[in-house]
Design an enzyme around this catalytic site. Sequence first.
Site, PDB file in Angstrom:
ATOM      1  N   LEU A 188      74.466   2.674  37.293  1.00 47.90           N
ATOM      2  CA  LEU A 188      75.819   2.166  37.485  1.00 47.90           C
ATOM      3  C   LEU A 188      76.468   3.069  38.522  1.00 47.90           C
ATOM      4  O   LEU A 188      76.277   4.289  38.488  1.00 47.90           O
ATOM      5  CB  LEU A 188      76.624   2.197  36.191  1.00 47.90           C
ATOM      6  CG  LEU A 188      76.210   1.231  35.082  1.00 47.90           C
ATOM      7  CD1 LEU A 188      76.996   1.517  33.809  1.00 47.90           C
ATOM      8  CD2 LEU A 188      76.414  -0.209  35.510  1.00 47.90           C
ATOM      9  N   ASP A 189      77.256   2.495  39.418  1.00 49.23           N
ATOM     10  CA  ASP A 189      77.816   3.343  40.459  1.00 49.23           C
ATOM     11  C   ASP A 189      78.894   4.271  39.901  1.00 49.23           C
ATOM     12  O   ASP A 189      79.295   4.184  38.748  1.00 49.23           O
ATOM     13  CB  ASP A 189      78.317   2.511  41.650  1.00 49.23           C
ATOM     14  CG  ASP A 189      79.546   1.672  41.345  1.00 49.23           C
ATOM     15  OD1 ASP A 189      80.441   2.162  40.632  1.00 49.23           O
ATOM     16  OD2 ASP A 189      79.609   0.526  41.824  1.00 49.23           O
ATOM     17  N   PHE A 190      79.338   5.193  40.731  1.00 47.96           N
ATOM     18  CA  PHE A 190      80.232   6.273  40.332  1.00 47.96           C
ATOM     19  C   PHE A 190      81.515   5.754  39.686  1.00 47.96           C
ATOM     20  O   PHE A 190      82.024   6.326  38.728  1.00 47.96           O
ATOM     21  CB  PHE A 190      80.552   7.116  41.572  1.00 47.96           C
ATOM     22  CG  PHE A 190      81.299   8.391  41.284  1.00 47.96           C
ATOM     23  CD1 PHE A 190      80.746   9.392  40.511  1.00 47.96           C
ATOM     24  CD2 PHE A 190      82.565   8.587  41.825  1.00 47.96           C
ATOM     25  CE1 PHE A 190      81.438  10.562  40.259  1.00 47.96           C
ATOM     26  CE2 PHE A 190      83.265   9.753  41.577  1.00 47.96           C
ATOM     27  CZ  PHE A 190      82.699  10.749  40.798  1.00 47.96           C
ATOM     28  N   GLN A 231      73.775  -1.010  40.881  1.00 50.38           N
ATOM     29  CA  GLN A 231      74.533   0.172  40.564  1.00 50.38           C
ATOM     30  C   GLN A 231      75.882  -0.181  39.965  1.00 50.38           C
ATOM     31  O   GLN A 231      76.600   0.678  39.500  1.00 50.38           O
ATOM     32  CB  GLN A 231      74.725   1.004  41.826  1.00 50.38           C
ATOM     33  CG  GLN A 231      73.406   1.616  42.316  1.00 50.38           C
ATOM     34  CD  GLN A 231      73.622   2.556  43.456  1.00 50.38           C
ATOM     35  OE1 GLN A 231      74.755   2.776  43.861  1.00 50.38           O
ATOM     36  NE2 GLN A 231      72.570   3.106  43.976  1.00 50.38           N
TER      37      GLN A 231
END
Length: 300
Positions: A162-164, A3
């Site tokens: 992809l993370d936040f 992520q």
Amino acid sequence: MAQDGSGRGGRRGTRAPRRRSAFTPPKQVRLRDGEGTPLAPGGEASSGQDHEAEVHRAEGERLQKVLARAGFGSRRACEALISTGRVRIDGAVVQEQGLRIDPAVQVIHVDGRRLQLDDTKVTVVLNKPRHVVSAMSDPEGRRDLTEFTEPFPQRLYHVGRLDFETEGLLLLTNDGELAHRLTHPSFEVDKTYVCRFDAPGGPPRGLVKALREGVELEDGPARADRARVLAQDGREAVVEVTLHEGRNRIVRRMFASQGFELTALVRTRIGPVLLGDLAPGATRELTGRELGTLMAEVGL
């Protein structure tokens, strides 16, 4: 896939307001582009006309036109590719000019890279901004990927996440087999990230070495394939890491294991595809040559 993670988008892309990113991306999109000896069906290097493909010559589309549409240059440049034995059709080298083929059913390789000529399949590069969820909807009402897929008539899905907080290169596609291979651990597609963090006095001498040799995480050891310091000014540092693992938030956790919290994280490459100078929030379709190189990376 982990992520973790001006310009205009390409044809049919979205335009996003220009804003200052965490760091300056490369100015060019470059590809790892190898050229190998064309092979004939038996696995042996072809010596010329003996192994030309048997294709239907009366109908279909001229091979030069197909290659030009796939991004291999002018008609003369495509003729040169053919005459020098760099093109294969259905596994056999062809060197005949003016050959007509059916791209819908025949498989074409140039320098070992397969051409994707199915117009119904689309693969798109998105420069995902920070604070966008890698999902097509979000129960919490946060920004998601639908705003970036709306301009495309095809129903696209994200390849991995992809993370936040992470920005950078995210692929969107409707090619299920390509997406599967890009995310499956057995294909070990590597990804590159640029990581910014506070480092008074610069990063410690042992950080890059520790990332290369492996660090211990709660779910097992993790190791970067490559790591190097890109910049440092006595207050913060920028380190580039490349790895092929896909565990959750693995890049952030690797740095945290060494006592560093990342203040910015950008993914700049997946396999042979680079983010380049694509603006945050913008999209572009992969060129035929890019897609062929990416497909070769995962054995398609």
